[in-house]
Design a protein around this motif. Structure first.
Motif, PDB file in Angstrom:
ATOM      1  N   PRO A  98    -127.941 -16.752 -22.822  1.00  0.00           N
ATOM      2  CA  PRO A  98    -127.873 -17.507 -24.084  1.00  0.00           C
ATOM      3  C   PRO A  98    -127.957 -16.625 -25.323  1.00  0.00           C
ATOM      4  O   PRO A  98    -127.334 -16.935 -26.352  1.00  0.00           O
ATOM      5  CB  PRO A  98    -129.085 -18.441 -23.989  1.00  0.00           C
ATOM      6  N   PHE A  99    -128.705 -15.530 -25.249  1.00  0.00           N
ATOM      7  CA  PHE A  99    -128.824 -14.636 -26.402  1.00  0.00           C
ATOM      8  C   PHE A  99    -127.492 -13.952 -26.689  1.00  0.00           C
ATOM      9  O   PHE A  99    -127.067 -13.851 -27.843  1.00  0.00           O
ATOM     10  CB  PHE A  99    -129.909 -13.594 -26.143  1.00  0.00           C
ATOM     11  N   TYR A 100    -126.824 -13.476 -25.628  1.00  0.00           N
ATOM     12  CA  TYR A 100    -125.529 -12.828 -25.808  1.00  0.00           C
ATOM     13  C   TYR A 100    -124.470 -13.821 -26.282  1.00  0.00           C
ATOM     14  O   TYR A 100    -123.632 -13.502 -27.132  1.00  0.00           O
ATOM     15  CB  TYR A 100    -125.071 -12.191 -24.492  1.00  0.00           C
ATOM     16  N   ARG A 101    -124.498 -15.010 -25.718  1.00  0.00           N
ATOM     17  CA  ARG A 101    -123.529 -16.023 -26.117  1.00  0.00           C
ATOM     18  C   ARG A 101    -123.650 -16.350 -27.607  1.00  0.00           C
ATOM     19  O   ARG A 101    -122.647 -16.538 -28.299  1.00  0.00           O
ATOM     20  CB  ARG A 101    -123.740 -17.298 -25.291  1.00  0.00           C
ATOM     21  N   GLY A 102    -124.884 -16.413 -28.102  1.00  0.00           N
ATOM     22  CA  GLY A 102    -125.080 -16.697 -29.516  1.00  0.00           C
ATOM     23  C   GLY A 102    -124.474 -15.636 -30.411  1.00  0.00           C
ATOM     24  O   GLY A 102    -123.924 -15.943 -31.484  1.00  0.00           O
ATOM     25  N   VAL A 103    -124.556 -14.370 -29.982  1.00  0.00           N
ATOM     26  CA  VAL A 103    -123.959 -13.278 -30.759  1.00  0.00           C
ATOM     27  C   VAL A 103    -122.449 -13.479 -30.854  1.00  0.00           C
ATOM     28  O   VAL A 103    -121.853 -13.429 -31.942  1.00  0.00           O
ATOM     29  CB  VAL A 103    -124.277 -11.911 -30.110  1.00  0.00           C
ATOM     30  N   VAL A 104    -121.820 -13.702 -29.697  1.00  0.00           N
ATOM     31  CA  VAL A 104    -120.364 -13.852 -29.658  1.00  0.00           C
ATOM     32  C   VAL A 104    -119.926 -15.089 -30.425  1.00  0.00           C
ATOM     33  O   VAL A 104    -118.950 -15.053 -31.198  1.00  0.00           O
ATOM     34  CB  VAL A 104    -119.885 -13.915 -28.193  1.00  0.00           C
TER      35      VAL A 104
END
Length: 689
Positions: A98-104
């Motif tokens: 979820p943290f990486y998805r938020g960045v993208v």
């Protein structure tokens, strides 16, 4: 990654080695990791795939954490993506997706092309929109007048110089050409500096004004405990000058529309121009080097010039529920026709999307390796990161000891007429930590899984949408946000602030050294390793944890690491005895997967074009500068001996002299710095200098 997924990965690796890829496909039914976000509509997600030319093959079995990309991130009607869902993810090691998805997703939102083809980011608030300056110029940001440009003023260079000595003609949108750390300047292979921008979403703007932080007085009077709410987003961007006027034409003339812009790289699959970059026309500051003794490069944002710029990299920084410290993520331009060599080398997986701005390190034997503790800057490595290819910011065959180097201003050879530096002073740049982690070269599986899924998502993207040519580098956040704070209260009532690093200041490490050890049993270690299986924030460190009532056999807790009573899965150092987290972090044998890590994601994250000169043992990642400590004019934490009222001689100017939770964002300190610079320019103009 979760412990379940770690077990699955080991079994997959053995099966792949012994039986081959296809033979292992049947195992995935009972080893597959659960979708990282409960309730996610998996009918709108793409499985990770190998990208090998026109066709693709399912690679689900090789990923130990699938990180989906959703169709609605890239709507068929060309509209902007939906906002990032504000749901607090579980703690490590459950999932990091979820943290990486938020960045993208934040990148896709900000970089969405408007009706003119510019990224929506150009409409986002900048410092000049959010804060109220005491030095008014009467111009909004990204405005200007062509008369300040010697290429556009009918009277030429002399007439333009007179304009620049007079009243302001506009306000630059990009600029701040100096990087945080020592305020050095990065020079590209064309002899130009990069230009950086700071931008924020509406929620950030609203937060500033709701708390009366739009003035310098308001910032310096802030409640130190005030923290950011969920949904706040800021962006830092790095742009390259690709305007034909700043390059000579076939006859060697500058200032013409026929200037020849060199190709970004020399990869055969590169189009040879910047047609796959996000670009915009932007007003940038005029640069000069007026003092021959100091050689100081000065920016004049009040008399800007209009230039075509290409987006090289972007930091997407945002708050989640329960994470007021920000999730710090980085995006970079890639060559989508080339395989990512780091993923292929360290994970054995082929994913299209080769970073084309800089290569990664090559170790002492010609193979990639983490820096030797005795040679942290790789000064003794005899092999170049890439002997064959020119990258955007790296010249082929440049050794590591000759790369990532900054020159002081008094050594820079600058030509004001062409706004360029001597090309021999270009900074060849390489990535010191390929996987952006201190203890391993392997990129996180969630990162390259998400990038692989983005490749599938973008398969039908229109050529005009350049977002398809950018991919996630990595991200870092506080895995234990309950420890986000100001540090212990001092005798005088002040606070020192926290560094937010996996070092000897880490509260979990300090607790382990106490007698008896303090394992912070209420600091969550994740649900999959939680003991007992209870509501957040109960943790796997709860008293009574054993190998039988851990929800996942084999999970290690801080109780286990320190071999405390009731440890069900005691851990040992290689030479025996309980784990020593202080030693482990000092020797980089443990990273963010350690039970004592207060960080999640990548603990050596940097953008090679934004933190070029700080990829060393002083600045480990974004939190090395972005923490709750006081801030100085170099854009880093102020040394305690440098704080008012009696700073030590030679100290940089302190911008924010006290610890505060909002210090994790440098928007406030950067505004104060620019206020000081604007006052100095106004004073100089008033005196005729």
């Amino acid at each position: 990654m979760s412990e379940k997924c770690q077990v699955a990965k080991k079994m997959r690796t053995r099966a792949l080695r012994e039986h081959g890829f296809l033979a292992f496909a049947g195992f995935t039914s009972f080893l597959a990791c659960k979708d990282p976000i409960p309730g996610l509509d998996t009918s709108k997600t793409h499985p990770p795939r190998i990208d090998a030319g026109p066709s693709t093959s399912d690679l689900t079995a090789t990923f130990n954490e699938d990180c989906p990309a959703q169709d609605d991130w890239f709507p068929a009607d060309g509209g902007p993506p939906p906002p990032v869902a504000m749901r607090e993810p579980p703690a490590h090691p459950d999932t990091e997706c979820p943290f990486y998805r938020g960045v993208v997703q934040n990148f896709l939102i900000a970089a969405h092309p408007d009706s003119h083809g510019d990224p929506d980011l150009v409409h986002y608030a900048a410092l000049d929109d959010v804060f109220t300056s005491a030095v008014q110029t009467g111009f909004a940001r990204n405005s200007g007048e062509l008369s300040a440009d010697p290429y556009m003023n009918p009277g030429g260079a002399m007439a333009a110089a007179l304009v620049r000595k007079g009243k302001p003609t506009g306000k630059a949108w990009l600029g701040a050409v100096r990087q945080a750390g020592q305020r050095n300047i990065l020079i590209d292979r064309n002899g130009h500096t990069l230009y950086y921008g700071l931008h924020m979403n509406q929620a950030f703007y609203d937060f500033v004004h709701a708390n009366n932080l739009q003035t310098q007085a308001g910032i310096l009077g802030v409640d130190p405990q005030l923290q950011f709410p969920p949904g706040v987003v800021e962006f830092k961007t790095a742009w390259q000058d690709i305007d034909p006027r700043d390059f000579p034409d076939a006859k060697g003339n500058y200032g013409t529309a026929n200037g020849i812009v060199p190709p970004p790289t020399d990869f055969a699959t590169d189009p040879g121009d910047y047609s796959n970059y996000i670009t915009t026309m932007a007003w940038i500051p005029w640069l000069s080097q007026p003092n021959a003794t100091t050689g100081t490069i000065e920016e004049d944002p009040d008399h800007p010039i209009l230039r075509k710029m290409a987006l090289i990299a972007i930091h997407c920084v945002y708050t989640f529920p329960g994470h007021p410290e920000f999730v710090w993520g980085s995006i970079q331009h890639v060559n989508v026709k080339e395989m990512d060599p780091d993923v292929q080398a360290f994970a054995g997986v082929q994913v299209l999307g080769r970073p084309d701005t800089t290569p990664s390190t090559t170790g002492p034997m010609g193979q990639p390796a983490l820096p030797d503790p005795n040679d942290p800057q790789n000064q003794m490595v005899p092999y170049p990161p890439d002997a064959k290819h020119n990258y955007l910011m790296y010249a082929a065959n440049t050794l590591e000891r000759d790369s990532n180097k900054a020159l002081p201003d008094n050594q820079l050879k600058f030509t004001e007429a062409t706004q360029s530096f001597d090309k021999t002073q270009a900074s060849s740049v390489y990535r010191v930590f390929p996987g952006s982690k201190a203890n391993t070269l392997e990129p996180d599986t969630a990162v390259f899984s998400l990038n692989a899924n983005l490749n599938v998502l973008f398969q039908n993207a229109p050529a005009a949408d350049k977002r398809q040519h950018y991919r996630l580098v990595a991200a870092v956040w506080m895995d234990k946000p309950a420890l986000f704070g100001l540090g212990p209260k001092q005798v005088n009532g002040s606070y020192p602030g926290l560094t937010l690093q996996n070092d000897d200041t880490n509260p979990l490490v300090q607790g382990a050294l106490q007698h008896p050890p303090n394992v912070f049993p209420m600091i969550s270690q994740g649900v999959t390793c939680g003991t007992p299986l209870g509501p957040h924030p109960m943790s796997g460190d709860a008293p009574g944890a054993t190998g039988f009532n851990n929800t996942v056999p084999g999970c290690a807790t801080r109780y286990d690491d320190l071999q405390l009573p009731d440890a069900g899965n005691p851990q040992s150092e290689t030479d025996g005895g309980p784990l020593n987290p202080s030693l482990d972090f000092a020797t980089h044998t443990k990273g963010t997967d350690s039970e004592f890590s207060i960080l999640g994601g990548e603990d050596r994250l940097s953008s090679t074009v934004m933190e070029t000169f700080t990829q060393n043992n002083t600045f480990h990642n974004c939190f090395a500068c972005h923490n709750t400590q006081p801030i100085n004019s170099l854009g880093v934490s102020a040394d305690p001996t440098c704080l008012p009222p009696n700073p030590a001689p030679g100290c940089p100017v302190t911008l924010i002299p006290f610890a505060a939770k909002i210090n994790v964002s440098h928007m406030f300190s950067e505004f104060i710095l620019r206020e000081q610079e604007a006052q100095a320019r106004a004073t100089a103009r008033a005196s005729g200098n």
